[in-house]
Design a protein around this motif. Structure first.
Motif, short mmCIF file in Angstrom:
data_model
loop_
_atom_site.label_atom_id
_atom_site.label_comp_id
_atom_site.label_asym_id
_atom_site.label_seq_id
_atom_site.Cartn_x
_atom_site.Cartn_y
_atom_site.Cartn_z
N PHE A 17 18.05 -55.47 -63.72
CA PHE A 17 18.81 -55.23 -62.49
C PHE A 17 18.33 -56.20 -61.42
O PHE A 17 17.13 -56.39 -61.24
CB PHE A 17 18.62 -53.79 -62.02
N ARG A 18 19.27 -56.80 -60.70
CA ARG A 18 18.93 -57.74 -59.64
C ARG A 18 19.10 -57.05 -58.28
O ARG A 18 20.18 -56.55 -57.96
CB ARG A 18 19.83 -58.97 -59.71
N LEU A 19 18.04 -57.04 -57.48
CA LEU A 19 18.10 -56.46 -56.15
C LEU A 19 18.78 -57.42 -55.17
O LEU A 19 18.86 -58.63 -55.42
CB LEU A 19 16.69 -56.11 -55.65
N THR A 20 19.26 -56.88 -54.06
CA THR A 20 19.94 -57.70 -53.07
C THR A 20 18.92 -58.49 -52.24
O THR A 20 17.74 -58.12 -52.17
CB THR A 20 20.78 -56.83 -52.13
N PRO A 21 19.34 -59.56 -51.58
CA PRO A 21 18.42 -60.30 -50.71
C PRO A 21 17.91 -59.41 -49.57
O PRO A 21 18.60 -58.51 -49.10
CB PRO A 21 19.29 -61.44 -50.16
#
Length: 267
Positions: free
Chosen positions: A3-7
């Motif tokens: 899963f990629r977190l937001t900036p």
């Protein structure tokens, strides 16, 4: 599964071609938070200091805002290690800590958001939304990249120490609070008093000289514009409860007069 977190808000500020305008959410309502997040505002402040927000309502608001481009920032009630750990574990990536008056205090807050050996944040990523229950690759090793820390200067001592506070490694920006600053300077309730404005601008100068972004709370459009002109990188220009209160008052004043005294309404 990965899963990629937001900036982070730190990243948003660094990449933004203009200052970022935000709206305060004090109602503790996920529905209101979603309405605000979908308005086009750049960022949303979820407040735990002066609002009836606990962990559950903060989580629900983070989840509601996640569907929109607005960046959520959570203001914790106090710079307590446990409070910070719990809000980070909820998945808050951006923290604002109130009432920071010294570099030593700022250094302790940096330690609170970092894992050992560089900090004291408790380890519970497998159980927490922060790492999406271990779905974010190498979260424990890379957590600093996913968390931004902003501190709030709100009194005369904080203004005097603004340069040292901003220079602390791990402090990503400084937010100036004119309301408590006015109280500290002996002009309670007078956020635009010349002494308050001068103190805000001194803090701006010190923070910007340290190479960090500086923000401020300014609900009056003219005041907000003056602070933007003075170099603010991010501003809070309104609050959900204030917008509702003033809007309701305006409607009541327009349509709430007695017979023959107000404007007639036809349906």
């Amino acid at each position: 599964m990965s899963f990629r977190l937001t900036p982070t808000f730190r990243d948003r500020l660094a990449e933004a071609p203009r200052p970022l305008a935000g709206i305060w959410v004090c109602s503790a309502s996920p529905l209101v938070a979603e309405i605000v997040a979908g308005s086009g505002t750049d960022w949303v402040l979820i407040d735990q200091e002066h609002s009836p927000n606990g962990l559950e309502s903060t989580l629900a608001q983070l989840q509601a805002i996640a569907a929109y481009p607005a960046t959520p920032v959570v203001r914790v009630p106090v710079g307590d290690v446990v409070a910070i750990k719990q809000v980070l574990d909820l998945g808050a990536q951006n923290l604002l800590v109130p009432m920071v008056s010294s570099a030593a205090q700022a250094e302790e807050l940096v330690r609170a958001v970092r894992y050992p050996p560089r900090g004291v944040r408790g380890v519970g990523s497998a159980l927490a939304r922060s790492a999406r229950w271990n779905r974010v690759d190498d979260y424990l090793l890379d957590a600093d990249r996913h968390v931004s820390l902003f501190v709030q200067i709100e009194n005369a001592a904080g203004v005097a120490a603004a340069a040292e506070i901003a220079a602390v490694d791990g402090v990503d920006g400084v937010f100036v609070g004119p309301s408590d600053l006015a109280a500290s300077l002996g002009v309670l309730g007078q956020q635009t008093h010349p002494d308050v404005t001068a103190a805000v601008l001194r803090a701006f100068e010190a923070v910007r000289a340290a190479g960090k972004p500086v923000g401020v709370n300014a609900f009056d459009p003219d005041v907000a514009r003056s602070y933007l002109d003075a170099g603010a990188s991010f501003v809070l220009v309104g609050a959900d409860v204030a917008l509702l209160a003033r809007g309701a008052e305006a409607l009541a004043a327009r349509f709430g007069a007695g017979p023959g005294e107000g404007e007639r309404v036809s349906y």
